[in-house]
Design a protein around this motif. Sequence first.
Motif, PDB file in Angstrom:
ATOM      1  N   PRO A 170     -49.215-135.243 -91.527  1.00  0.00           N
ATOM      2  CA  PRO A 170     -48.965-133.792 -91.396  1.00  0.00           C
ATOM      3  C   PRO A 170     -48.997-133.042 -92.723  1.00  0.00           C
ATOM      4  O   PRO A 170     -49.537-131.922 -92.797  1.00  0.00           O
ATOM      5  CB  PRO A 170     -47.565-133.745 -90.769  1.00  0.00           C
ATOM      6  N   GLU A 171     -48.451-133.636 -93.769  1.00  0.00           N
ATOM      7  CA  GLU A 171     -48.401-132.936 -95.062  1.00  0.00           C
ATOM      8  C   GLU A 171     -49.785-132.736 -95.672  1.00  0.00           C
ATOM      9  O   GLU A 171     -49.986-131.840 -96.494  1.00  0.00           O
ATOM     10  CB  GLU A 171     -47.501-133.692 -96.046  1.00  0.00           C
ATOM     11  N   ARG A 172     -50.736-133.548 -95.260  1.00  0.00           N
ATOM     12  CA  ARG A 172     -52.100-133.385 -95.780  1.00  0.00           C
ATOM     13  C   ARG A 172     -52.735-132.121 -95.232  1.00  0.00           C
ATOM     14  O   ARG A 172     -53.567-131.496 -95.912  1.00  0.00           O
ATOM     15  CB  ARG A 172     -52.946-134.606 -95.409  1.00  0.00           C
ATOM     16  N   GLN A 198     -51.191-129.486 -94.870  1.00  0.00           N
ATOM     17  CA  GLN A 198     -50.531-128.410 -95.611  1.00  0.00           C
ATOM     18  C   GLN A 198     -51.027-128.319 -97.051  1.00  0.00           C
ATOM     19  O   GLN A 198     -50.468-127.583 -97.860  1.00  0.00           O
ATOM     20  CB  GLN A 198     -49.013-128.635 -95.582  1.00  0.00           C
ATOM     21  N   LYS A 203     -51.191-130.825 -99.324  1.00  0.00           N
ATOM     22  CA  LYS A 203     -50.578-131.727-100.302  1.00  0.00           C
ATOM     23  C   LYS A 203     -51.526-132.883-100.618  1.00  0.00           C
ATOM     24  O   LYS A 203     -52.291-133.331 -99.770  1.00  0.00           O
ATOM     25  CB  LYS A 203     -49.247-132.254 -99.774  1.00  0.00           C
ATOM     26  N   LYS A 245     -46.761-142.296 -99.193  1.00  0.00           N
ATOM     27  CA  LYS A 245     -46.232-142.006 -97.859  1.00  0.00           C
ATOM     28  C   LYS A 245     -47.330-141.558 -96.889  1.00  0.00           C
ATOM     29  O   LYS A 245     -47.311-141.917 -95.706  1.00  0.00           O
ATOM     30  CB  LYS A 245     -45.158-140.926 -97.959  1.00  0.00           C
ATOM     31  N   SER A 246     -48.268-140.772 -97.383  1.00  0.00           N
ATOM     32  CA  SER A 246     -49.354-140.328 -96.500  1.00  0.00           C
ATOM     33  C   SER A 246     -50.264-141.498 -96.143  1.00  0.00           C
ATOM     34  O   SER A 246     -50.782-141.584 -95.019  1.00  0.00           O
ATOM     35  CB  SER A 246     -50.151-139.200 -97.149  1.00  0.00           C
ATOM     36  N   TYR A 286     -48.593-143.445 -93.312  1.00  0.00           N
ATOM     37  CA  TYR A 286     -48.838-142.791 -92.014  1.00  0.00           C
ATOM     38  C   TYR A 286     -50.235-143.170 -91.497  1.00  0.00           C
ATOM     39  O   TYR A 286     -50.401-143.555 -90.334  1.00  0.00           O
ATOM     40  CB  TYR A 286     -48.722-141.276 -92.172  1.00  0.00           C
ATOM     41  N   SER A 345     -50.138-133.419 -85.244  1.00  0.00           N
ATOM     42  CA  SER A 345     -49.539-134.305 -86.242  1.00  0.00           C
ATOM     43  C   SER A 345     -48.070-133.958 -86.483  1.00  0.00           C
ATOM     44  O   SER A 345     -47.255-134.836 -86.749  1.00  0.00           O
ATOM     45  CB  SER A 345     -50.322-134.230 -87.563  1.00  0.00           C
ATOM     46  N   LEU A 346     -47.741-132.681 -86.365  1.00  0.00           N
ATOM     47  CA  LEU A 346     -46.348-132.260 -86.556  1.00  0.00           C
ATOM     48  C   LEU A 346     -45.450-132.711 -85.407  1.00  0.00           C
ATOM     49  O   LEU A 346     -44.238-132.872 -85.583  1.00  0.00           O
ATOM     50  CB  LEU A 346     -46.284-130.736 -86.705  1.00  0.00           C
ATOM     51  N   ASP A 399     -41.960-136.688 -90.338  1.00  0.00           N
ATOM     52  CA  ASP A 399     -41.133-136.525 -91.542  1.00  0.00           C
ATOM     53  C   ASP A 399     -41.340-137.737 -92.457  1.00  0.00           C
ATOM     54  O   ASP A 399     -41.150-138.878 -92.044  1.00  0.00           O
ATOM     55  CB  ASP A 399     -39.664-136.397 -91.153  1.00  0.00           C
ATOM     56  N   VAL A 400     -41.695-137.482 -93.712  1.00  0.00           N
ATOM     57  CA  VAL A 400     -41.957-138.580 -94.632  1.00  0.00           C
ATOM     58  C   VAL A 400     -40.729-139.464 -94.829  1.00  0.00           C
ATOM     59  O   VAL A 400     -40.858-140.665 -95.117  1.00  0.00           O
ATOM     60  CB  VAL A 400     -42.447-138.041 -95.992  1.00  0.00           C
TER      61      VAL A 400
END
Length: 382
Positions: free
Chosen positions: A156-158, A160, A162, A167-168, A171, A199-200, A236-237
Motif C-alpha cells: 500500500p505505501e508504494r 503513496q 514511498k 517492509k514493502s 509484503y 491494497s489498503l 499496516d507495516v
Amino acid sequence: MSEKVQSLLDLVAGGVPLHQGGEADIYRVSAKDHAYVLKWYKRASAFDLGTVEQIASLNADGLYKIREFGERDGHSYVVYDYIPGVSASELRVPVVVALFILRSLVATLETLKSKQLHHGDLNPGNIVLTANKGRLQPVLIDCGILGPGALAYAAPERFQGKSADEKSDVYSLGMLLFRLVYGSELVTADGYDEYAAKSLSIDCCDPSQVLYASGRFTVAEISALAPLWKATVRADVENRAEDLDELDEILEIALGKLTAGEAAVQKAVHDFVEGELQEKMRQKVPDPSEIALPYKIAGRQGKFCWWKVSFFLGLVLILIVLAVSVLKSGRSDVDDAGDLLLKKSRSLENFDELLDSVPSESTESGVDSSLLQDLPTPELRE
C-alpha cells in the motif's frame, strides 16, 4: 587517455524479441559468443541509476549479473546475462517447493540489504527458476525500478509514492507466495486506483479461505501457510514481520510442519526440478539469428553488408582459380604443337638425306630411267 570501451549494443550479432510491456521491451541478444538480455525502456520509463550501479558490482547466485546500462537514442537500457530457466509466472509449484523458493529469495534480498538496497518489484515475472548444478536456484532480475512495479504485488505505501524498503519487499513476498501455490493473484483490479484501494483493505482478504475453497490443498498445507499471510500481506507495516530474518524463521517453521526434515525438502525440490521445471526448460528457445532491435548498431551497415563483401571476395577467388586453369591448359596446347613441329622438321631432314642417296638422273626426272625404256614411243604425224 584510456581507450573508450565499445558498447555491447554495437557488438550484437543477432536478437529476437521476448516480451513487450508497458514499461519496457525485452530482447534476447547474442554478442561476443554470449547470450544476453536487453531491457529497452520506453521513453517515459527509467530505472534508479544508483541502485543499478550497485547491483552491477554484486556477484551472487540468486541475482542477475548486469553487464551494461545507460541511455541510447533517448531510451534507458540494461544488458544482463541471459539466464537459462523458466519464469515463475509460467508455473504453479507445490507448497513445499514454494516455501523453498521464498527462503532462497529471502537470502538474496539479505544480500541486497547488506548494501542498503531493496528490490522494489517482487513478482513472478522477475524471478527466473533455473537449475544450478542440479539444484533449484531462483534468480532475481530487474532491480531498481522507479514506481510501484507490478500493481498486484505492490505494498500500500508504494501507491503513496514511498520508496521500496524491507517492509514493502516483505509484503510483496507474501503476495508472491500466494501466486506460486495458487496459480493466480490474490488481488485483481481494474487499473491503478482500484489496486491502490484494495491494497489498503488487504486485511479483509483471507488467503487461507481462498485455498480451502479451491479444494486443491490439504489441511496441513493451509495450516502451515496461515502464519505467513499474517506476517506479510498486511496493510499496516507494523503488522508485518519485523524484518527478513523473522520471515525466514516463519518459512522454516512452515517447512518443518510439512516435511520430516531437510532431506524431505530436497527430495520435493529435486522431483520438481526433474519434472515440471525440466519439461519447461526443454521447450525451444528462440534463436537470435535475425537482428530485430530497437536501435541502430553503430559503426557498421549491418549483417547484409558483410555478406556482400564475403560474396565478392569469394567470386574473385573463383575467377582467379579459373584464370590459372585456363592459362595452364593453353600452355599445354602450345607445348604439344611445338613437339609436333619438331617431329615434322626431323622428318624433313631425313627426307633430304634420302634424296642425296638417289642417282642424279633419277632425281632430275623424278622417275627411274629403266622404267622409261619399256614405255611405247608415240608416233609423229606430218
